[in-house]
Scaffold this motif. Structure first.
Motif, mmCIF file in Angstrom:
data_model
loop_
_atom_site.group_PDB
_atom_site.id
_atom_site.type_symbol
_atom_site.label_atom_id
_atom_site.label_comp_id
_atom_site.label_asym_id
_atom_site.label_seq_id
_atom_site.Cartn_x
_atom_site.Cartn_y
_atom_site.Cartn_z
ATOM 1 N N GLY A 1 0.971 -0.867 -0.164
ATOM 2 C CA GLY A 1 0.058 0.260 -0.011
ATOM 3 C C GLY A 1 0.260 0.772 -0.041
ATOM 4 N N ASN A 2 0.000 2.694 0.386
ATOM 5 C CA ASN A 2 1.093 3.953 0.586
ATOM 6 C C ASN A 2 1.417 4.207 -1.023
ATOM 7 O OD1 ASN A 2 -0.144 3.504 3.069
ATOM 8 N ND2 ASN A 2 1.479 2.909 3.960
ATOM 9 N N LEU A 3 0.531 3.312 -1.958
ATOM 10 C CA LEU A 3 1.594 3.772 -3.982
ATOM 11 C C LEU A 3 1.143 4.618 -4.404
ATOM 12 C CD1 LEU A 3 2.171 0.127 -4.807
ATOM 13 C CD2 LEU A 3 3.468 1.605 -3.502
ATOM 14 N N LYS A 4 1.894 5.649 -5.276
ATOM 15 C CA LYS A 4 0.730 6.920 -6.239
ATOM 16 C C LYS A 4 0.450 6.466 -7.519
ATOM 17 C CE LYS A 4 4.990 9.818 -4.460
ATOM 18 N NZ LYS A 4 5.998 10.559 -5.321
ATOM 19 N N SER A 5 -0.682 6.772 -7.346
ATOM 20 C CA SER A 5 -1.685 6.053 -8.686
ATOM 21 C C SER A 5 -1.668 6.832 -10.115
ATOM 22 C CB SER A 5 -2.953 7.020 -8.352
ATOM 23 O OG SER A 5 -2.418 9.203 -8.698
ATOM 24 N N GLY A 6 -1.599 5.947 -10.897
ATOM 25 C CA GLY A 6 -0.967 5.312 -12.492
ATOM 26 C C GLY A 6 1.042 5.259 -12.607
ATOM 27 N N ARG A 7 0.951 4.920 -11.668
ATOM 28 C CA ARG A 7 2.731 5.039 -11.488
ATOM 29 C C ARG A 7 3.406 3.384 -11.409
ATOM 30 N NH1 ARG A 7 5.246 9.695 -9.028
ATOM 31 N NH2 ARG A 7 4.186 11.309 -9.487
ATOM 32 N N SER A 8 4.526 2.954 -12.067
ATOM 33 C CA SER A 8 4.854 2.274 -12.570
ATOM 34 C C SER A 8 5.759 1.591 -11.013
ATOM 35 C CB SER A 8 6.096 1.953 -14.001
ATOM 36 O OG SER A 8 6.600 0.866 -14.350
ATOM 37 N N TYR A 9 5.778 0.252 -10.972
ATOM 38 C CA TYR A 9 6.543 -0.039 -9.601
ATOM 39 C C TYR A 9 7.133 -1.288 -9.731
ATOM 40 C CZ TYR A 9 4.564 3.672 -6.466
ATOM 41 O OH TYR A 9 4.222 5.202 -5.863
ATOM 42 N N ILE A 10 9.010 -1.954 -9.333
ATOM 43 C CA ILE A 10 9.312 -2.886 -9.515
ATOM 44 C C ILE A 10 9.134 -3.307 -7.770
ATOM 45 C CG2 ILE A 10 11.333 -4.548 -9.502
ATOM 46 C CD1 ILE A 10 12.371 -2.083 -11.642
ATOM 47 N N VAL A 11 8.572 -4.953 -8.138
ATOM 48 C CA VAL A 11 8.453 -5.196 -6.885
ATOM 49 C C VAL A 11 9.442 -6.320 -6.169
ATOM 50 C CG1 VAL A 11 6.861 -7.197 -5.339
ATOM 51 C CG2 VAL A 11 6.013 -4.723 -6.775
ATOM 52 N N GLN A 12 10.234 -6.463 -5.499
ATOM 53 C CA GLN A 12 11.010 -7.298 -5.220
ATOM 54 C C GLN A 12 10.947 -8.195 -4.050
ATOM 55 O OE1 GLN A 12 15.336 -5.987 -4.952
ATOM 56 N NE2 GLN A 12 16.380 -8.068 -4.820
ATOM 57 N N VAL A 13 11.215 -8.969 -3.548
ATOM 58 C CA VAL A 13 11.213 -10.808 -2.745
ATOM 59 C C VAL A 13 11.660 -11.164 -2.249
ATOM 60 C CG1 VAL A 13 9.524 -12.377 -1.554
ATOM 61 C CG2 VAL A 13 8.055 -10.544 -2.886
ATOM 62 N N THR A 14 12.870 -10.990 -1.427
ATOM 63 C CA THR A 14 14.009 -12.000 -0.781
ATOM 64 C C THR A 14 13.760 -13.315 -0.201
ATOM 65 O OG1 THR A 14 14.215 -10.332 0.927
ATOM 66 C CG2 THR A 14 15.155 -10.318 -1.348
ATOM 67 N N VAL A 15 13.873 -14.257 0.356
ATOM 68 C CA VAL A 15 13.554 -15.322 1.670
ATOM 69 C C VAL A 15 14.993 -15.213 2.323
ATOM 70 C CG1 VAL A 15 14.060 -16.576 -0.568
ATOM 71 C CG2 VAL A 15 13.736 -17.530 1.402
ATOM 72 N N SER A 16 15.355 -15.079 3.457
ATOM 73 C CA SER A 16 17.045 -15.077 4.111
ATOM 74 C C SER A 16 16.743 -16.549 4.969
ATOM 75 C CB SER A 16 17.035 -13.949 4.994
ATOM 76 O OG SER A 16 16.869 -13.005 4.578
ATOM 77 N N LYS A 17 17.287 -17.041 5.278
ATOM 78 C CA LYS A 17 18.103 -18.570 5.773
ATOM 79 C C LYS A 17 18.483 -18.038 7.408
ATOM 80 C CE LYS A 17 20.477 -22.740 5.948
ATOM 81 N NZ LYS A 17 21.444 -23.342 4.308
ATOM 82 N N THR A 18 17.952 -18.472 8.724
ATOM 83 C CA THR A 18 18.165 -18.755 9.870
ATOM 84 C C THR A 18 20.384 -18.804 9.366
ATOM 85 O OG1 THR A 18 16.245 -19.249 10.488
ATOM 86 C CG2 THR A 18 18.415 -19.235 11.914
ATOM 87 N N ARG A 19 20.596 -17.477 10.416
ATOM 88 C CA ARG A 19 22.183 -17.326 10.482
ATOM 89 C C ARG A 19 22.922 -17.670 8.565
ATOM 90 N NH1 ARG A 19 21.029 -20.146 14.757
ATOM 91 N NH2 ARG A 19 22.197 -22.358 14.215
ATOM 92 N N GLY A 20 22.405 -17.094 7.931
ATOM 93 C CA GLY A 20 22.559 -17.237 6.515
ATOM 94 C C GLY A 20 22.727 -16.105 6.151
ATOM 95 N N LYS A 21 22.351 -15.878 4.650
ATOM 96 C CA LYS A 21 21.976 -14.987 3.571
ATOM 97 C C LYS A 21 20.607 -15.181 3.025
ATOM 98 C CE LYS A 21 27.231 -15.103 2.677
ATOM 99 N NZ LYS A 21 27.944 -14.998 1.218
#
Length: 592
Positions: A556-576
């Motif tokens: 949420g909290n995005l601007k109308s009529g705009r293009s966005y790039i969405v990135q999802v990350t996953v982390s490991k416990t005590r890892g990268k």
């Protein structure tokens, strides 16, 4: 004399030229007698040197090349050159004074094949040249002693030459060219040209800057006088040094030497007139496309001509992987000016990189640009290995080709890896070395890649630092839930039970042009922390007993009529951290 279709003046012009030359023979003999026989051309000892014999010897500051320019008389044991236009025929002369002695005449064409022949005018009992054939005009009926048609160095040789005048008639066949002329009285011809074996060129590849060093043994003939020039190119062998120089630098008519002759007023006027004519010819040649190159008017500036003096090695830089290079080595005698082929070889440039050893569970990073786009790794399986060996390859910024072998047998066939790839090898051979090869598929990808990370381990449970991505690491948008200020996305969770945390980032795509959906996985944690340009960031921990097949998140909290790039990350416990593929979304332009 046989008619040459390429001559400019026909038999009559040739006859007149021979008559004029014979008439000038006394001047030629005077000119040549002023030089001390066998002495270097650059010797300029003053004329008032003390006499050391009954008959004084005079020395003038006149070079052999200048005498040749004035008379076209070839000196003994000194290479001279002449320029010929296409369709032009020139005569050159050698006055042989010894009775039944060896004689060889060598002609070296540069940028065009030439037709050349040798004819003979003998001396009578009085020692004068018999020019009766010239005066009567029946010289065209006499066959030449020998005739050549070639683009390579050729030699007329006889072991029992009669005294008299030897006439060389030379005509270029394809285009303008220089020719080198050399006369020798050595039995069998010049010693360097009689060598049956040429030295072997030794090639030593160097790891950095795509370099290769060429080495050779010094000449066994006059080693203190020999200088060397190496020609390197990707097209073909060159038979003469001047041919390579002509194609590299172009061919133009020579400047007229002001030092020629005795500097009499008449000669000064003739020199000035010839110089003006030469400049006009060069200007006209440039307008007509002449002089631009030896290969039909095309310059080949990629030809490397490296002259190293008396040194016996030369290093070539910036070689291209997979290309075939031809190496021609030429030797030049600094006393006689004679240049001749000294050795040659061919190489397909495929630099071998020294394999880098991998330690179990330790990341190894290499710069492919410094390794000519190729890197090799070796990993030895320990005796306490688990049931699987895990490896990952992570190119930073581009794509690489990867393959894995064991004793030459393919374990993982070649595969293009973009961003990140994890490999599993079941039941690894204990105590054996696996070879991992990584290479840039092309020069464009190599420019994109800043580094490549590699890791291998036989204890993945404890030592593999990265979480496992699902087989389809895409992030999807739910179009029906799109609003003017929010979008909803979903993704498949990691199959790794130790994957503990997911984060969603959104940043405005001002260019609206997502170049690639594959993210750069290298040093991802550090880059995300430095980037303060995110319009939204949300992280959530995964519940251990969560059985949901898809994780969803509303941004949420995005601007109308705009293009966005969405990135999802996953982390490991005590890892990268690893990233899913990037997603481009668009908010609605109007809120309803």
């Amino acid at each position: 004399m046989p008619r040459n279709n390429g001559s400019s003046g026909g038999d009559g012009d040739v006859t007149l030229l021979v008559r004029a030359t014979v008439a000038l023979i006394p001047l030629v003999l005077l000119h040549v007698s002023l030089l001390v026989a066998g002495e270097d051309a650059a010797d300029t000892t003053p004329i008032d040197q003390p006499r050391t014999s009954r008959f004084p010897r005079y020395r003038f500051n006149i070079r052999k090349d200048d005498i040749f320019h004035d008379t076209r008389v070839i000196p003994v044991e000194h290479q001279v050159s002449a320029f010929l236009y296409k369709g032009e025929t020139k005569l050159f002369f050698f006055l042989h004074e010894r009775e039944h002695s060896p004689l060889s005449l060598t002609v070296t064409p540069c940028t065009s094949s030439v037709l050349w022949s040798v004819r003979y005018r003998h001396q009578n009992d009085t020692g004068k040249l018999d020019d009766m054939a010239v005066q009567t005009g029946d010289n065209s009926s006499e066959p030449p002693l020998e005739e050549f048609r070639s683009n390579e160095m050729r030699t007329f040789s006889t072991e029992a030459a009669n005294p008299g005048l030897y006439v060389l008639q030379v005509s270029p066949l394809e285009r303008e060219t220089y020719v080198n002329l050399y006369a020798s009285l050595e039995p069998g011809g010049p010693h360097p040209l009689r060598l049956s074996q040429r030295p072997r060129l030794r090639l030593q590849k160097r790891q950095r800057r795509k370099r290769l060093t060429v080495r050779w043994e010094p000449s066994s003939v006059d080693p203190h006088l020999m200088h060397y020039c190496l020609v390197v190119n990707t097209r073909r062998y060159y038979s003469t040094l001047c041919e390579a120089q002509g194609e590299r630098n172009g061919v133009s008519p020579p400047d007229v030497s002001n030092a020629a002759g005795f500097n009499f007023p008449r000669e000064q006027a003739e020199a000035q007139k010839s110089e003006l004519a030469s400049k006009a010819a060069r200007l006209n040649a440039s307008r007509l496309g002449r002089g631009s190159g030896g290969g039909g008017g095309q310059l080949h500036e990629d030809i490397v001509v490296g002259c190293v003096g008396r040194r016996t090695s030369y290093t070539v830089s910036n070689l291209e992987h997979g290309k075939v290079y031809h190496f021609n080595l030429f030797a030049v005698n600094r006393r006689t000016n004679l240049s001749f082929p000294y050795g040659r070889t061919t190489l397909k440039y495929e630099p071998r990189s020294k394999p880098a050893g991998l330690r179990d569970g330790k990341v190894s990073t290499v710069n492919l640009r410094k390794l000519d786009g190729r890197a090799t790794f070796k990993f030895k399986v320990g005796k306490k290995a688990e049931e699987e060996m895990h490896m990952y390859v992570m190119p930073c910024g581009g794509a690489v080709d990867v393959d894995l072998t064991l004793k030459g047998e393919v374990v993982v066939p070649r595969k293009l890896v973009y961003g990140y790839e994890r490999f599993r090898v079941p039941s690894p051979a204990l105590g054996q070395r696996y070879v991992l090869r990584v290479s840039a598929p092309n020069s464009e990808e190599l420019r994109r890649i800043s580094a490549v990370e590699v890791l291998a381990t036989t204890r993945p449970t404890a030592k593999f630092p990265l979480p496992e991505l699902p087989s389809e690491p895409q992030v999807h948008e739910y179009d029906s839930m799109r609003r003017c200020d929010a979008v909803t996305v979903g993704w498949v969770p990691s199959p790794d039970p130790r994957a503990a945390r997911y984060c969603v980032f959104a940043r405005e795509d001002k260019r609206r042009d997502l170049e690639t959906r594959r993210p750069n996985q290298c040093a991802l944690d550090a880059r995300l922390k430095k980037n303060a340009d995110f319009a939204m960031m949300h992280c959530q921990d995964r519940i251990p007993d969560d059985t949901r097949s898809v994780i969803t998140q509303t941004i949420g909290n995005l601007k109308s009529g705009r293009s966005y790039i969405v990135q999802v990350t996953v982390s490991k416990t005590r890892g990268k951290t690893l990233s899913y593929d990037l997603l481009q979304v668009q908010t609605k332009p109007v809120c309803t």
